[in-house]
Scaffold this motif. Structure first.
Motif, PDB file in Angstrom:
ATOM      1  N   ASP A   1     -10.912   2.120   0.977  1.00  0.00           N
ATOM      2  CA  ASP A   1      -9.744   3.008   0.990  1.00  0.00           C
ATOM      3  C   ASP A   1      -8.824   2.730   2.171  1.00  0.00           C
ATOM      4  OD1 ASP A   1     -11.192   6.053  -0.473  1.00  0.00           O
ATOM      5  OD2 ASP A   1     -10.410   4.210  -1.361  1.00  0.00           O
ATOM      6  N   THR A   2      -8.641   1.475   2.486  1.00  0.00           N
ATOM      7  CA  THR A   2      -7.757   1.093   3.586  1.00  0.00           C
ATOM      8  C   THR A   2      -6.334   1.528   3.263  1.00  0.00           C
ATOM      9  OG1 THR A   2      -9.152  -0.808   4.044  1.00  0.00           O
ATOM     10  CG2 THR A   2      -6.940  -0.822   4.976  1.00  0.00           C
ATOM     11  N   ALA A   3      -5.675   2.152   4.225  1.00  0.00           N
ATOM     12  CA  ALA A   3      -4.334   2.681   4.016  1.00  0.00           C
ATOM     13  C   ALA A   3      -3.292   1.841   4.745  1.00  0.00           C
ATOM     14  CB  ALA A   3      -4.259   4.122   4.494  1.00  0.00           C
ATOM     15  N   HIS A   4      -2.131   1.740   4.137  1.00  0.00           N
ATOM     16  CA  HIS A   4      -1.007   1.017   4.708  1.00  0.00           C
ATOM     17  C   HIS A   4       0.224   1.911   4.624  1.00  0.00           C
ATOM     18  CE1 HIS A   4      -3.273  -2.838   4.439  1.00  0.00           C
ATOM     19  NE2 HIS A   4      -3.829  -2.210   3.417  1.00  0.00           N
ATOM     20  N   PHE A   5       1.083   1.816   5.623  1.00  0.00           N
ATOM     21  CA  PHE A   5       2.265   2.667   5.654  1.00  0.00           C
ATOM     22  C   PHE A   5       3.483   1.870   6.095  1.00  0.00           C
ATOM     23  CE2 PHE A   5       0.088   6.612   4.981  1.00  0.00           C
ATOM     24  CZ  PHE A   5      -1.165   6.405   5.515  1.00  0.00           C
ATOM     25  N   ALA A   6       4.620   2.249   5.559  1.00  0.00           N
ATOM     26  CA  ALA A   6       5.872   1.723   6.071  1.00  0.00           C
ATOM     27  C   ALA A   6       6.074   2.237   7.491  1.00  0.00           C
ATOM     28  CB  ALA A   6       7.027   2.159   5.177  1.00  0.00           C
ATOM     29  N   HIS A   7       6.760   1.458   8.291  1.00  0.00           N
ATOM     30  CA  HIS A   7       6.985   1.834   9.691  1.00  0.00           C
ATOM     31  C   HIS A   7       7.687   3.194   9.784  1.00  0.00           C
ATOM     32  CE1 HIS A   7       7.768   1.390  13.957  1.00  0.00           C
ATOM     33  NE2 HIS A   7       9.031   1.700  13.721  1.00  0.00           N
ATOM     34  N   SER A   8       8.571   3.453   8.843  1.00  0.00           N
ATOM     35  CA  SER A   8       9.383   4.669   8.904  1.00  0.00           C
ATOM     36  C   SER A   8       8.576   5.944   8.683  1.00  0.00           C
ATOM     37  CB  SER A   8      10.511   4.593   7.877  1.00  0.00           C
ATOM     38  OG  SER A   8       9.986   4.458   6.570  1.00  0.00           O
ATOM     39  N   VAL A   9       7.385   5.837   8.118  1.00  0.00           N
ATOM     40  CA  VAL A   9       6.596   7.038   7.827  1.00  0.00           C
ATOM     41  C   VAL A   9       5.262   7.049   8.565  1.00  0.00           C
ATOM     42  CG1 VAL A   9       7.641   7.135   5.534  1.00  0.00           C
ATOM     43  CG2 VAL A   9       5.369   6.132   5.801  1.00  0.00           C
ATOM     44  N   LYS A  10       4.951   5.996   9.267  1.00  0.00           N
ATOM     45  CA  LYS A  10       3.665   5.896   9.966  1.00  0.00           C
ATOM     46  C   LYS A  10       3.539   7.034  10.983  1.00  0.00           C
ATOM     47  CE  LYS A  10       2.268   1.793  10.430  1.00  0.00           C
ATOM     48  NZ  LYS A  10       2.080   0.382  10.852  1.00  0.00           N
ATOM     49  N   GLY A  11       2.388   7.677  10.965  1.00  0.00           N
ATOM     50  CA  GLY A  11       2.159   8.797  11.863  1.00  0.00           C
ATOM     51  C   GLY A  11       2.583  10.136  11.292  1.00  0.00           C
ATOM     52  N   ARG A  12       3.347  10.110  10.209  1.00  0.00           N
ATOM     53  CA  ARG A  12       3.799  11.363   9.584  1.00  0.00           C
ATOM     54  C   ARG A  12       3.196  11.555   8.192  1.00  0.00           C
ATOM     55  NH1 ARG A  12       8.946  11.952   8.197  1.00  0.00           N
ATOM     56  NH2 ARG A  12       9.389   9.722   7.961  1.00  0.00           N
ATOM     57  N   PHE A  13       2.924  10.463   7.503  1.00  0.00           N
ATOM     58  CA  PHE A  13       2.398  10.524   6.134  1.00  0.00           C
ATOM     59  C   PHE A  13       0.935  10.093   6.112  1.00  0.00           C
ATOM     60  CE2 PHE A  13       6.583   9.854   3.513  1.00  0.00           C
ATOM     61  CZ  PHE A  13       7.178  10.880   4.231  1.00  0.00           C
ATOM     62  N   GLY A  14       0.195  10.642   5.165  1.00  0.00           N
ATOM     63  CA  GLY A  14      -1.180  10.223   4.926  1.00  0.00           C
ATOM     64  C   GLY A  14      -1.385   9.969   3.447  1.00  0.00           C
ATOM     65  N   ILE A  15      -2.334   9.113   3.120  1.00  0.00           N
ATOM     66  CA  ILE A  15      -2.625   8.809   1.718  1.00  0.00           C
ATOM     67  C   ILE A  15      -4.125   8.916   1.509  1.00  0.00           C
ATOM     68  CG2 ILE A  15      -2.787   6.312   2.113  1.00  0.00           C
ATOM     69  CD1 ILE A  15      -1.455   5.922  -0.658  1.00  0.00           C
ATOM     70  N   SER A  16      -4.509   9.443   0.362  1.00  0.00           N
ATOM     71  CA  SER A  16      -5.925   9.595   0.060  1.00  0.00           C
ATOM     72  C   SER A  16      -6.118   9.564  -1.445  1.00  0.00           C
ATOM     73  CB  SER A  16      -6.462  10.909   0.634  1.00  0.00           C
ATOM     74  OG  SER A  16      -5.790  12.022   0.069  1.00  0.00           O
ATOM     75  N   ARG A  17      -7.361   9.453  -1.862  1.00  0.00           N
ATOM     76  CA  ARG A  17      -7.644   9.459  -3.290  1.00  0.00           C
ATOM     77  C   ARG A  17      -8.857  10.331  -3.576  1.00  0.00           C
ATOM     78  NH1 ARG A  17      -8.202   4.381  -5.960  1.00  0.00           N
ATOM     79  NH2 ARG A  17      -7.554   3.033  -4.280  1.00  0.00           N
ATOM     80  N   ASP A  18      -8.874  10.908  -4.762  1.00  0.00           N
ATOM     81  CA  ASP A  18     -10.018  11.657  -5.260  1.00  0.00           C
ATOM     82  C   ASP A  18     -10.400  11.019  -6.592  1.00  0.00           C
ATOM     83  OD1 ASP A  18     -11.792  13.460  -6.438  1.00  0.00           O
ATOM     84  OD2 ASP A  18     -10.796  15.214  -5.602  1.00  0.00           O
ATOM     85  N   ASN A  19     -11.418  10.180  -6.560  1.00  0.00           N
ATOM     86  CA  ASN A  19     -11.776   9.443  -7.774  1.00  0.00           C
ATOM     87  C   ASN A  19     -12.300  10.372  -8.865  1.00  0.00           C
ATOM     88  OD1 ASN A  19     -10.998   6.971  -6.718  1.00  0.00           O
ATOM     89  ND2 ASN A  19     -13.017   6.555  -5.864  1.00  0.00           N
ATOM     90  N   ALA A  20     -12.924  11.468  -8.475  1.00  0.00           N
ATOM     91  CA  ALA A  20     -13.420  12.409  -9.475  1.00  0.00           C
ATOM     92  C   ALA A  20     -12.264  13.027 -10.274  1.00  0.00           C
ATOM     93  CB  ALA A  20     -14.233  13.502  -8.803  1.00  0.00           C
ATOM     94  N   LYS A  21     -11.121  13.182  -9.620  1.00  0.00           N
ATOM     95  CA  LYS A  21      -9.943  13.738 -10.295  1.00  0.00           C
ATOM     96  C   LYS A  21      -8.984  12.650 -10.746  1.00  0.00           C
ATOM     97  CE  LYS A  21     -10.060  18.151  -7.835  1.00  0.00           C
ATOM     98  NZ  LYS A  21      -9.312  19.104  -6.964  1.00  0.00           N
ATOM     99  N   ASN A  22      -9.329  11.398 -10.461  1.00  0.00           N
ATOM    100  CA  ASN A  22      -8.475  10.268 -10.857  1.00  0.00           C
ATOM    101  C   ASN A  22      -7.052  10.458 -10.338  1.00  0.00           C
ATOM    102  OD1 ASN A  22      -8.423   7.752 -12.038  1.00  0.00           O
ATOM    103  ND2 ASN A  22      -8.014   8.508 -14.103  1.00  0.00           N
TER     104      ASN A  22
END
Length: 122
Positions: free
Chosen positions: A56-77
């Protein structure tokens, strides 16, 4: 046939938060990288964030780094984009997309949702 549906957009004041959801049906997101992109009026679509299948390695654009987060819930797809400390320049239609592979690369995004509008203004 895999389909993606984004939700969670809306209007928020600067400094506020929103959480976008990308729900999949007709297939699984669990073994794929999933990206978020956005397109503001009069501008080209741009990359925002991506979560890979590998740890689950996350990558962010410079403009949103530190403000946005990304995650996944595979059980909920479902993949989420948590947006904090929103700025007026974050206003755009946000799209999620499945990449046909494990890693977050620049190309290979082959299934797209219809988008959800995010408006940041006072």
């Amino acid at each position: 046939q895999l389909m993606l549906v984004e939700s969670g957009g809306g209007w928020v004041q600067p400094g506020g938060s929103l959480r976008l959801s990308c729900a999949a049906s007709g297939g699984s997101l669990a073994n794929s990288a999933v990206g978020w992109f956005r397109q503001a009026p009069g501008k080209e679509r741009e990359f925002v964030s991506c979560i890979s299948y590998v740890a689950d390695t996350a990558h962010f654009a410079h403009s949103v780094k530190g403000r946005f987060g990304i995650s996944r819930d595979n059980a909920k797809n479902t993949v989420y984009l948590q947006m904090d400390s929103l700025k007026t320049e974050d206003t755009a239609v946000y799209y999620c997309s499945r990449r046909s592979g494990y890693y977050c690369l620049d190309s290979g995004y082959d299934v797209w949702g219809q988008g959800t509008q995010v408006t940041v203004s006072s």
